[in-house]
Write a protein that holds these residues in place. Sequence first.
Motif, PDB file in Angstrom:
ATOM      1  N   PRO A 103       5.006  24.541 -42.576  1.00  0.00           N
ATOM      2  CA  PRO A 103       4.403  25.435 -41.569  1.00  0.00           C
ATOM      3  C   PRO A 103       2.880  25.438 -41.729  1.00  0.00           C
ATOM      4  N   ASP A 104       2.183  25.515 -40.638  1.00  0.00           N
ATOM      5  CA  ASP A 104       0.717  25.527 -40.651  1.00  0.00           C
ATOM      6  C   ASP A 104       0.206  26.660 -39.763  1.00  0.00           C
ATOM      7  N   PRO A 105       0.400  27.925 -40.196  1.00  0.00           N
ATOM      8  CA  PRO A 105      -0.002  29.050 -39.350  1.00  0.00           C
ATOM      9  C   PRO A 105      -1.508  29.107 -39.083  1.00  0.00           C
ATOM     10  N   ASP A 106      -2.320  28.559 -39.992  1.00  0.00           N
ATOM     11  CA  ASP A 106      -3.774  28.568 -39.791  1.00  0.00           C
ATOM     12  C   ASP A 106      -4.267  27.373 -38.980  1.00  0.00           C
ATOM     13  N   HIS A 140       4.661  22.013 -32.333  1.00  0.00           N
ATOM     14  CA  HIS A 140       4.673  23.465 -32.161  1.00  0.00           C
ATOM     15  C   HIS A 140       6.061  23.978 -31.838  1.00  0.00           C
ATOM     16  N   LEU A 141       6.327  25.194 -32.326  1.00  0.00           N
ATOM     17  CA  LEU A 141       7.634  25.804 -32.183  1.00  0.00           C
ATOM     18  C   LEU A 141       7.455  27.315 -32.154  1.00  0.00           C
ATOM     19  N   HIS A 142       8.242  27.999 -31.302  1.00  0.00           N
ATOM     20  CA  HIS A 142       8.223  29.464 -31.352  1.00  0.00           C
ATOM     21  C   HIS A 142       8.730  29.909 -32.724  1.00  0.00           C
ATOM     22  N   PRO A 143       8.145  30.933 -33.302  1.00  0.00           N
ATOM     23  CA  PRO A 143       8.660  31.442 -34.582  1.00  0.00           C
ATOM     24  C   PRO A 143       9.931  32.247 -34.348  1.00  0.00           C
ATOM     25  N   ALA A 176       9.323  35.442 -40.465  1.00  0.00           N
ATOM     26  CA  ALA A 176       8.446  35.890 -39.382  1.00  0.00           C
ATOM     27  C   ALA A 176       9.158  36.798 -38.384  1.00  0.00           C
ATOM     28  N   VAL A 177      10.488  36.749 -38.333  1.00  0.00           N
ATOM     29  CA  VAL A 177      11.246  37.558 -37.380  1.00  0.00           C
ATOM     30  C   VAL A 177      11.407  38.966 -37.940  1.00  0.00           C
TER      31      VAL A 177
END
Length: 102
Positions: free
Chosen positions: A32-35, A44-47, A83-84
């Motif tokens: 994952p690369d949130p930054d 890209h993917l919805h969390p 994240a959910v």
Amino acid sequence: MRTCIGCRSRVPTFQLLRFVAVRDGDDLRLQPDPDRRLPGRGAHLHPDPACFAQAERRRAFGRALRLTGVADTGLLAEHIRAAVPPGTTDDDASELRHDPAR
């Protein structure tokens, strides 16, 4: 605007989680690369666990990142589960995001 590889909807980038493939010796894993700072080709993917499951079912990770071989999705799945928020149902979130009237 970016496309979620799970549900294939186009949304603003800030709503999606970017991830990259990282080689660790002979192993390949999705990081994952949130930054949005890691080098390499990203996707890209919805969390959202529903989008993650849909991307796995469609085998979209390899195509989106142009990978040969199978990547370990464990770290990405763990990040999405964290994240959910507890008590959130996937059905409610999916209904709002996939509204064709928007």
